[in-house]
Scaffold this motif. Structure first.
Motif, PDB file in Angstrom:
ATOM      1  N   LEU A  41       0.860  -1.173   0.000  1.00  0.00           N
ATOM      2  CA  LEU A  41       0.000   0.000   0.000  1.00  0.00           C
ATOM      3  C   LEU A  41       0.900   1.228   0.000  1.00  0.00           C
ATOM      4  O   LEU A  41       1.741   1.387   0.883  1.00  0.00           O
ATOM      5  CB  LEU A  41      -0.910   0.020   1.237  1.00  0.00           C
ATOM      6  N   TYR A  42       0.716   2.100  -1.004  1.00  0.00           N
ATOM      7  CA  TYR A  42       1.580   3.270  -1.155  1.00  0.00           C
ATOM      8  C   TYR A  42       0.839   4.554  -0.787  1.00  0.00           C
ATOM      9  O   TYR A  42      -0.390   4.593  -0.705  1.00  0.00           O
ATOM     10  CB  TYR A  42       2.078   3.372  -2.599  1.00  0.00           C
ATOM     11  N   GLU A  43       1.648   5.600  -0.579  1.00  0.00           N
ATOM     12  CA  GLU A  43       1.067   6.913  -0.271  1.00  0.00           C
ATOM     13  C   GLU A  43       0.079   7.350  -1.338  1.00  0.00           C
ATOM     14  O   GLU A  43      -0.975   7.919  -1.042  1.00  0.00           O
ATOM     15  CB  GLU A  43       2.181   7.966  -0.133  1.00  0.00           C
ATOM     16  N   ARG A  44       0.420   7.092  -2.603  1.00  0.00           N
ATOM     17  CA  ARG A  44      -0.459   7.536  -3.695  1.00  0.00           C
ATOM     18  C   ARG A  44      -1.843   6.880  -3.616  1.00  0.00           C
ATOM     19  O   ARG A  44      -2.832   7.426  -4.109  1.00  0.00           O
ATOM     20  CB  ARG A  44       0.183   7.222  -5.044  1.00  0.00           C
ATOM     21  N   ASP A  45      -1.907   5.692  -3.001  1.00  0.00           N
ATOM     22  CA  ASP A  45      -3.183   4.989  -2.882  1.00  0.00           C
ATOM     23  C   ASP A  45      -4.085   5.621  -1.834  1.00  0.00           C
ATOM     24  O   ASP A  45      -5.316   5.543  -1.938  1.00  0.00           O
ATOM     25  CB  ASP A  45      -2.942   3.522  -2.516  1.00  0.00           C
ATOM     26  N   ILE A  46      -3.479   6.232  -0.849  1.00  0.00           N
ATOM     27  CA  ILE A  46      -4.262   6.739   0.286  1.00  0.00           C
ATOM     28  C   ILE A  46      -4.560   8.231   0.197  1.00  0.00           C
ATOM     29  O   ILE A  46      -5.518   8.728   0.782  1.00  0.00           O
ATOM     30  CB  ILE A  46      -3.532   6.412   1.613  1.00  0.00           C
ATOM     31  N   LEU A  47      -3.755   8.950  -0.587  1.00  0.00           N
ATOM     32  CA  LEU A  47      -3.926  10.405  -0.662  1.00  0.00           C
ATOM     33  C   LEU A  47      -5.326  10.852  -1.089  1.00  0.00           C
ATOM     34  O   LEU A  47      -5.862  11.816  -0.534  1.00  0.00           O
ATOM     35  CB  LEU A  47      -2.871  11.006  -1.604  1.00  0.00           C
TER      36      LEU A  47
END
Length: 288
Positions: A41-47
């Motif tokens: 799970l990456y930052e781009r997924d949660i932003l």
């Protein structure tokens, strides 16, 4: 079962939590926030789920909730993948059918927006109603009624009663002004159908037989502890009779429009098929 590896990354360094929300100072160096087996799970997924304007604390709570939810989903998915045989995990046909349905739906929606005639005339509504009036059966009693509310102890009660009973337009106009000045409920001159059950929420009629009441009460007074109500029932229809057209106009309009939609789409489909025949766009193979 191999040990489940879960790695949570504490957001530090280039990841900033500010009053404007959670944002990476350098999005090109996207950082992993969690790992379940071989899934990250990456930052781009949660932003996209961190709303701008949130406080640092709220941003962190939102992120933590999302991460925990993602972990649980991935664990369940991994378990399902391990437990199910290959034939129960192959959804390629369902996905293809779903995609095809979506593409056709979008195409048909565009056709309808471009070519559907949405103007329904009064004559069309009347014609449909006359041909199908038996389809519009009333489930409740309805009536057209005028009424006004007067204070029980008003010194003008006798005068107001006389004006009401006269029924002439000048008297009704004066009564309307009286109700407005004194903040009293009234309804007359609208010539609209209403359900009996809605009417008795405004006028305190008490009856065990609505049909009998409507048949034998046309002009009457009724009282409660504070008010006198002058009532004139101008028309009524009982349940299981035909609903008046004025109450069914929107339904009929929608029925006509839905019929047009079906006819248009069927015509388009047939035109496409006939064109394909002329152009030899398809073949049907016969069994030997």
């Amino acid at each position: 079962m191999p040990l489940i590896r879960i790695v949570l990354v504490i957001i530090t360094g280039t990841s900033l939590i500010t009053g404007c929300g959670w944002w990476s100072a350098n999005q090109e160096n996207d950082r992993a926030l969690a790992k379940v087996h071989d899934k990250y799970l990456y930052e781009r997924d949660i932003l996209p789920f961190i709303q701008s304007g949130l406080s640092s604390e709220d941003s962190l709570k939102t992120a933590t909730t999302y991460i925990n939810s993602w972990i649980r989903q991935q664990l369940l998915l991994h378990e399902a993948e391990s437990a199910l045989p290959a034939n129960q995990k192959d959804f390629s046909k369902q996905l293809e059918n779903y995609r095809n349905s979506l593409v056709i739906y979008e195409y048909e929606s565009r056709l309808l927006s471009e070519k559907l005639d949405t103007q329904v005339t009064r004559q069309e509504i009347e014609t449909y109603y006359q041909a199908n009036s038996s389809d519009f059966e009333l489930r409740e009693n309805i009536l057209k009624a005028d009424y006004m509310q007067v204070e029980y102890d008003s010194p003008e009660l006798r005068k107001l009663r006389s004006q009401w009973r006269s029924g002439d337009p000048t008297s009704r106009a004066a009564l309307r002004q009286y109700c407005i000045r004194n903040g009293l409920n009234y309804s007359f001159g609208k010539d609209e159908w209403r359900y009996f059950n809605d009417f008795i929420n405004e006028v305190p009629v008490r009856t065990y037989n609505q049909e009998e009441f409507l048949k034998y009460n046309r002009n009457f007074e009724i009282r409660d502890s504070l008010y006198v109500y002058f009532v004139e029932i101008k028309d009524f229809r009982i349940r299981e009779s035909s609903s008046p057209m004025s109450m069914q106009e929107n339904n009929i309009r929608n029925i006509i429009l839905n019929r047009r939609k079906l006819e248009l789409l069927q015509k388009v489909q047939e035109d496409i098929y006939e064109t394909a025949i002329k152009n030899n766009s398809f073949e049907i193979y016969q069994e030997n």
